[in-house]
Design an enzyme around this catalytic site. Sequence first.
Site, mmCIF file in Angstrom:
data_model
loop_
_atom_site.group_PDB
_atom_site.id
_atom_site.type_symbol
_atom_site.label_atom_id
_atom_site.label_comp_id
_atom_site.label_asym_id
_atom_site.label_seq_id
_atom_site.Cartn_x
_atom_site.Cartn_y
_atom_site.Cartn_z
ATOM 1 N N LYS A 46 5.241 10.941 4.618
ATOM 2 C CA LYS A 46 6.440 11.341 3.895
ATOM 3 C C LYS A 46 6.284 11.090 2.403
ATOM 4 O O LYS A 46 7.048 11.575 1.590
ATOM 5 C CB LYS A 46 7.637 10.511 4.391
ATOM 6 C CG LYS A 46 7.876 10.605 5.868
ATOM 7 C CD LYS A 46 8.960 9.609 6.303
ATOM 8 C CE LYS A 46 8.841 9.371 7.781
ATOM 9 N NZ LYS A 46 9.548 8.121 8.183
ATOM 10 N N GLY A 47 5.269 10.266 2.074
ATOM 11 C CA GLY A 47 5.165 9.758 0.705
ATOM 12 C C GLY A 47 5.062 10.813 -0.373
ATOM 13 O O GLY A 47 5.519 10.603 -1.489
ATOM 14 N N GLU A 102 -0.886 14.423 -2.146
ATOM 15 C CA GLU A 102 -0.731 13.090 -1.554
ATOM 16 C C GLU A 102 -0.139 12.139 -2.602
ATOM 17 O O GLU A 102 -0.322 12.329 -3.802
ATOM 18 C CB GLU A 102 -2.127 12.625 -1.072
ATOM 19 C CG GLU A 102 -2.232 11.228 -0.537
ATOM 20 C CD GLU A 102 -1.434 10.946 0.730
ATOM 21 O OE1 GLU A 102 -0.230 11.211 0.720
ATOM 22 O OE2 GLU A 102 -2.011 10.405 1.696
ATOM 23 N N ASP A 103 0.560 11.124 -2.130
ATOM 24 C CA ASP A 103 1.146 10.177 -3.086
ATOM 25 C C ASP A 103 0.085 9.261 -3.692
ATOM 26 O O ASP A 103 -0.038 9.162 -4.906
ATOM 27 C CB ASP A 103 2.300 9.367 -2.448
ATOM 28 C CG ASP A 103 1.885 8.628 -1.170
ATOM 29 O OD1 ASP A 103 0.730 8.781 -0.702
ATOM 30 O OD2 ASP A 103 2.720 7.898 -0.613
ATOM 31 N N ASP A 106 -5.870 5.600 -1.898
ATOM 32 C CA ASP A 106 -6.052 4.149 -1.871
ATOM 33 C C ASP A 106 -7.449 3.850 -1.305
ATOM 34 O O ASP A 106 -8.437 3.995 -2.003
ATOM 35 C CB ASP A 106 -4.916 3.555 -1.023
ATOM 36 C CG ASP A 106 -4.879 2.042 -1.013
ATOM 37 O OD1 ASP A 106 -5.291 1.423 -1.995
ATOM 38 O OD2 ASP A 106 -4.432 1.465 0.000
ATOM 39 N N PHE A 155 0.472 -3.014 -5.236
ATOM 40 C CA PHE A 155 1.282 -2.266 -4.264
ATOM 41 C C PHE A 155 2.522 -1.747 -4.981
ATOM 42 O O PHE A 155 3.236 -2.497 -5.638
ATOM 43 C CB PHE A 155 1.666 -3.121 -3.060
ATOM 44 C CG PHE A 155 2.049 -2.296 -1.869
ATOM 45 C CD1 PHE A 155 1.078 -1.783 -1.015
ATOM 46 C CD2 PHE A 155 3.377 -1.993 -1.614
ATOM 47 C CE1 PHE A 155 1.419 -0.989 0.076
ATOM 48 C CE2 PHE A 155 3.734 -1.207 -0.520
ATOM 49 C CZ PHE A 155 2.749 -0.706 0.327
ATOM 50 N N VAL A 156 2.743 -0.442 -4.867
ATOM 51 C CA VAL A 156 3.841 0.181 -5.613
ATOM 52 C C VAL A 156 4.877 0.803 -4.690
ATOM 53 O O VAL A 156 4.589 1.098 -3.521
ATOM 54 C CB VAL A 156 3.299 1.256 -6.591
ATOM 55 C CG1 VAL A 156 2.455 0.625 -7.676
ATOM 56 C CG2 VAL A 156 2.522 2.322 -5.838
ATOM 57 N N ASP A 162 6.820 3.914 -0.124
ATOM 58 C CA ASP A 162 7.683 2.991 0.607
ATOM 59 C C ASP A 162 7.042 1.637 0.863
ATOM 60 O O ASP A 162 5.826 1.459 0.756
ATOM 61 C CB ASP A 162 8.044 3.591 1.967
ATOM 62 C CG ASP A 162 6.864 3.528 2.958
ATOM 63 O OD1 ASP A 162 5.758 3.942 2.578
ATOM 64 O OD2 ASP A 162 7.049 3.033 4.089
ATOM 65 N N ARG A 168 11.776 4.557 -1.010
ATOM 66 C CA ARG A 168 11.243 5.880 -1.356
ATOM 67 C C ARG A 168 12.136 6.584 -2.373
ATOM 68 O O ARG A 168 11.691 7.460 -3.115
ATOM 69 C CB ARG A 168 11.146 6.774 -0.109
ATOM 70 C CG ARG A 168 10.123 6.318 0.920
ATOM 71 C CD ARG A 168 9.938 7.447 1.932
ATOM 72 N NE ARG A 168 9.300 7.000 3.162
ATOM 73 C CZ ARG A 168 7.986 6.920 3.356
ATOM 74 N NH1 ARG A 168 7.159 7.227 2.379
ATOM 75 N NH2 ARG A 168 7.491 6.530 4.513
HETATM 76 P P1 IMP Z 1 -5.485 5.382 2.187
HETATM 77 O O1 IMP Z 1 -5.801 6.059 3.463
HETATM 78 O O2 IMP Z 1 -5.835 3.918 2.200
HETATM 79 O O3 IMP Z 1 -6.060 6.075 0.968
HETATM 80 O O4 IMP Z 1 -3.933 5.300 2.059
HETATM 81 C C1 IMP Z 1 -3.145 6.333 1.791
HETATM 82 C C2 IMP Z 1 -1.712 5.995 2.112
HETATM 83 O O5 IMP Z 1 -1.428 4.592 2.125
HETATM 84 C C3 IMP Z 1 -0.814 6.552 1.054
HETATM 85 O O6 IMP Z 1 -0.526 7.888 1.278
HETATM 86 C C4 IMP Z 1 0.403 5.664 1.188
HETATM 87 O O7 IMP Z 1 1.243 6.160 2.200
HETATM 88 C C5 IMP Z 1 -0.143 4.331 1.612
HETATM 89 N N1 IMP Z 1 -0.251 3.422 0.452
HETATM 90 C C6 IMP Z 1 -1.364 2.999 -0.156
HETATM 91 N N2 IMP Z 1 -1.078 2.212 -1.192
HETATM 92 C C7 IMP Z 1 0.265 2.138 -1.256
HETATM 93 C C8 IMP Z 1 1.184 1.484 -2.157
HETATM 94 O O8 IMP Z 1 0.806 0.800 -3.127
HETATM 95 N N3 IMP Z 1 2.497 1.668 -1.899
HETATM 96 C C9 IMP Z 1 2.955 2.423 -0.857
HETATM 97 N N4 IMP Z 1 2.140 3.049 -0.018
HETATM 98 C C10 IMP Z 1 0.800 2.913 -0.208
#
Ligand code: IMP
Length: 182
Positions: A46-47, A102-103, A106, A155-156, A162, A168
């Site tokens: 949903k991000g 994508e939001d 990470d 962490f944001v 969220d 959100r």
């Molecule tokens: P990845 O697979 O580790 O790259 O993570 C991607 C997803 O993790 C993002 O789309 C977010 O939903 C979540 N995420 C990663 N870091 C944060 C953060 O700092 N705040 C909130 N959600 C996060």
Amino acid sequence: MSAPVTLPALKVLFSRQQIADRVAEIGRQIDRDYAGQSIVLLGVLKGAAIFLADLARNISIDCTFDFVAVSSYGKGQKTSGAVKLIKDVDQPIEGKHVIVVEDILDTGLTLDFLHKLFQQHQPRSLRIAALLDKPSRRMVKIEADYVGFKIPNQFVLGYGMDYAERFRNLPDICLMPPDYPE
Ligand code: IMP
């Protein structure tokens, strides 16, 4: 009825104005890159919903939306490492110019999974737009083609992002308070 929840005082990392300015720049870049063509904005729920909504309104070329959903972090800040598709695309993306929206990029596990999956659908082109990028957290080699802001390992919250499904709706991107209860 349960007691009203009081939001903690949050430190703003990027204000709504900074976000709006940067999203407008990315929109103009996409207009230039795909001039005269049609694109599919493929949001990751949903991000990315709020980022996609704002980005789309800064794009003038022909554009459609689709959304996918993947298994997420759950209630905490730690990823399990396993990514699962919960909702697939509604329309075929074969032969289309697709931008996955994508939001946050990470660890990269989510976008690596989605990128490999969508490549199998044989789109005409496949790019990634991530509002935030945390390069220091990367576990797999993947980069976004459009990045709003690079940030350190913080962490944001807000602007779609969220913690345990909350925050959100905050219009700014804020920092998670270090003392917030797990
Ligand atoms: P990845 O697979 O580790 O790259 O993570 C991607 C997803 O993790 C993002 O789309 C977010 O939903 C979540 N995420 C990663 N870091 C944060 C953060 O700092 N705040 C909130 N959600 C996060």
